[in-house]
Design an enzyme around this catalytic site. Structure first.
Site, mmCIF file in Angstrom:
data_model
loop_
_atom_site.group_PDB
_atom_site.id
_atom_site.type_symbol
_atom_site.label_atom_id
_atom_site.label_comp_id
_atom_site.label_asym_id
_atom_site.label_seq_id
_atom_site.Cartn_x
_atom_site.Cartn_y
_atom_site.Cartn_z
ATOM 1 N N SER A 379 32.831 90.949 9.298
ATOM 2 C CA SER A 379 32.665 90.727 10.734
ATOM 3 C C SER A 379 31.225 90.892 11.199
ATOM 4 O O SER A 379 30.907 90.546 12.335
ATOM 5 C CB SER A 379 33.562 91.684 11.525
ATOM 6 O OG SER A 379 33.192 93.029 11.304
ATOM 7 N N LYS A 422 35.567 97.207 19.468
ATOM 8 C CA LYS A 422 34.150 96.894 19.293
ATOM 9 C C LYS A 422 33.467 96.677 20.644
ATOM 10 O O LYS A 422 32.375 97.204 20.887
ATOM 11 C CB LYS A 422 33.994 95.652 18.413
ATOM 12 C CG LYS A 422 34.373 95.891 16.967
ATOM 13 C CD LYS A 422 34.290 94.621 16.140
ATOM 14 C CE LYS A 422 34.631 94.900 14.681
ATOM 15 N NZ LYS A 422 34.594 93.688 13.854
#
Length: 532
Positions: A379, A422
């Site tokens: 990611s 996140k």
């Protein structure tokens, strides 16, 4: 200037939205049966013939015995649970005591008891196939029970590998579903009614519609999808048990919020410590200004049943070399296999654009700064790619933005996990330092439907104090972080000199031109005088 509005997400896109039909259903279903049509169909098939047997594939957060109780209420067949490792005597009985196979009802057997003694499967398989068995006296007895094996889908796969005919002996397979698709009309009211029923059973109090909708947002966040809700009723049970059962008033949304906050506080000690380290600048994270070859990536930490996001400073340096993009995490044995794969794909993406006809005379080193534990996943590859391009071109990157996303070889930005944690992790750092109105997160467009953010983040976005941007290509992310508009290559593959990729081409050509400067003395003498 870059048109940021084109990529910006609105506050309405950041969480599950309710329409006019988001009320309670007039005919609610039992919570455990909601969204389980496959299991219900298999149970009906089980009741139609006595020689059929069932494998029930359950999932974490769903009590299989309670589910079977709900399924069996219409038939009322007697059930018996195998609660220990099976033995031959227990299964087949003896002169004085009939065995479990002689039980005229549903025999519920956790599959781990069978897996602990795999040799017991073969005589049991024979008995189930024939419909009879011999007891310890040699007398033939009929199999009276219907076997219901309880386990996971993975354990079912193991049994099929152990015995290729397992699916023929236990022919019914009912797999519990972990999510409810609320895109189907009427599904959302059924879920709201189910959680209200659960609240009444646990608390003895009715659940307000607003509180039920808040629980639906929480269930949507658990599965990371705005059109799906979790069917992990154990999670809802733990939450509702935190509510006060005294009084006759309905449960309010404020009580649900307090219960959610209390549940978070039980597990977030490590999160608080990590945030404190950033605040005290023990861990360096920049949220303002610009820097070359430095960017804010986003990570997720899972600890003791709690997950949270925190920013990670990613830096890149480049120098003359043979074209290797070095992953320092991997070389120091702190990078996992998936992270290594992401770095290889990142390199392939760079070579696709600039190394098709000749090798790159450039080496790069990419690292997660102040990271002392294993890093895995791909990611961060979008952030790493942007950091690499910045280092090659000496173009500064805005530090008020953080990035997350996986990159493929063609420069497409792909979805990643943990998107809510996140975003909230970077928001918390920015908020604690004071929101400036230009901070935000760049994320894959494919993740937009998975957003279920906290009310604090949504309010900040609605007030233009924080921003979320969605991108499909790495070039769009570069445009946002470097504030340089996109440019197309001409027919010869050349980019305009004032574009970012034009600067990459210029730098690579300079490295090729300086190749002689990096030759050894003997190589320069040989080239000078034409020695072979």
């Amino acid at each position: 200037m870059v048109n940021r509005q084109h990529y910006r997400l609105s506050a309405a896109q950041l969480t599950l939205q309710f329409g006019d039909d988001a009320g309670f259903h007039p005919q609610p279903q039992p919570p455990l049966l909601l969204g389980q049509p496959r299991v219900m169909e298999c149970w009906q098939a089980l009741s139609q013939r006595e020689d059929r047997h069932l494998y029930l594939a359950t999932l974490p957060g769903l009590d299989p015995l309670a589910l079977i109780d709900q399924l069996n209420r219409g038939d009322g067949r007697p059930t018996r649970l195998v609660d220990r490792v099976i033995s031959r005597a227990a299964l087949y009985g003896n002169r004085d005591t009939p065995g479990l196979l002689s039980f005229n009802g549903l025999l519920l057997m956790p599959v781990e008891f069978l897996l602990e003694r795999p040799a017991a499967w073969w005589p049991l398989r024979q008995a189930l196939t024939r419909g009879y068995f011999q007891d310890d006296q040699g007398q033939q007895r009929r199999v009276e029970c219907q076997l219901v094996l309880i386990g996971s889908s993975g354990e079912y796969d193991n049994l099929c590998g152990f015995d290729g005919d397992f699916g023929d002996v236990v022919e019914l397979y009912g797999e519990c579903q972990p999510e409810l698709d609320i895109g189907v009309r009427g599904a959302l009211p059924l879920w709201l009614s189910a959680v209200a029923t659960l609240c009444a059973e646990l608390c003895g109090r009715p659940l307000s519609l607003e509180a039920a909708q808040r629980l639906a947002r929480h269930a949507s966040r658990l599965v990371e999808h705005q059109q799906k809700l979790s069917l992990s009723w154990a999670e809802m049970t733990r939450l509702l048990k935190r509510l006060d059962s005294a009084g006759l008033d309905e449960v309010t949304v404020d009580e649900i919020e307090r219960a959610l906050n209390a549940q978070t506080r039980m597990h977030n000690a490590l999160e608080e410590s990590a945030h404190e380290s950033i605040q005290e600048e023990m861990v360096l994270v920049q949220t303002q200004g610009e820097a070359v070859g430095q960017i804010n990536g986003l990570t997720v930490v899972d600890y003791c049943g709690h997950s949270y996001g925190e920013p990670a400073r990613i830096t890149t340096t480049v120098h003359y070399g043979d074209g290797e993009v070095a992953d320092i995490e991997r070389k120091s044995e702190l990078g996992g296999n998936i992270h290594a794969k992401g770095m290889m794909i990142l390199s392939a993406c760079l070579y696709r654009l600039f190394g098709r006809d000749a090798p790159l005379h450039l080496n790069a080193n990419i690292v997660f700064e102040q990271s002392y534990q294993t890093i895995d996943g791909d990611s961060a590859s979008l952030a790493e790619y942007c950091s690499l391009i910045s280092a090659i071109t000496d173009s500064p990157i805005a530090q008020n933005l953080a990035l997350t996303g996986a990159v493929d070889q063609f420069g497409n930005v792909q979805a990643i996990g943990g998107i809510n944690q996140k975003v909230e992790g970077f928001f918390r750092v920015c908020h604690s330092r004071g929101l400036t109105g230009n901070q935000g997160v760049i994320l894959p467009t494919a993740n937009a439907r998975q957003l279920n953010l906290s009310g604090e983040v949504i309010r900040a976005v609605a007030e233009n104090r924080f921003h979320l941007y969605q991108v499909d290509k790495v070039e769009q992310a570069l445009e946002l972080v470097c504030d340089i508009p996109l440019a197309e290559a001409d027919n010869e593959g050349r980019y305009p000199e004032n574009s970012l990729y034009g600067k990459v081409q210029l730098r690579l050509e300079q490295l090729v031109g300086s190749e002689d400067e990096h030759q050894t003395l003997w190589q320069r003498i040989r080239n000078r005088f034409g020695f072979s």
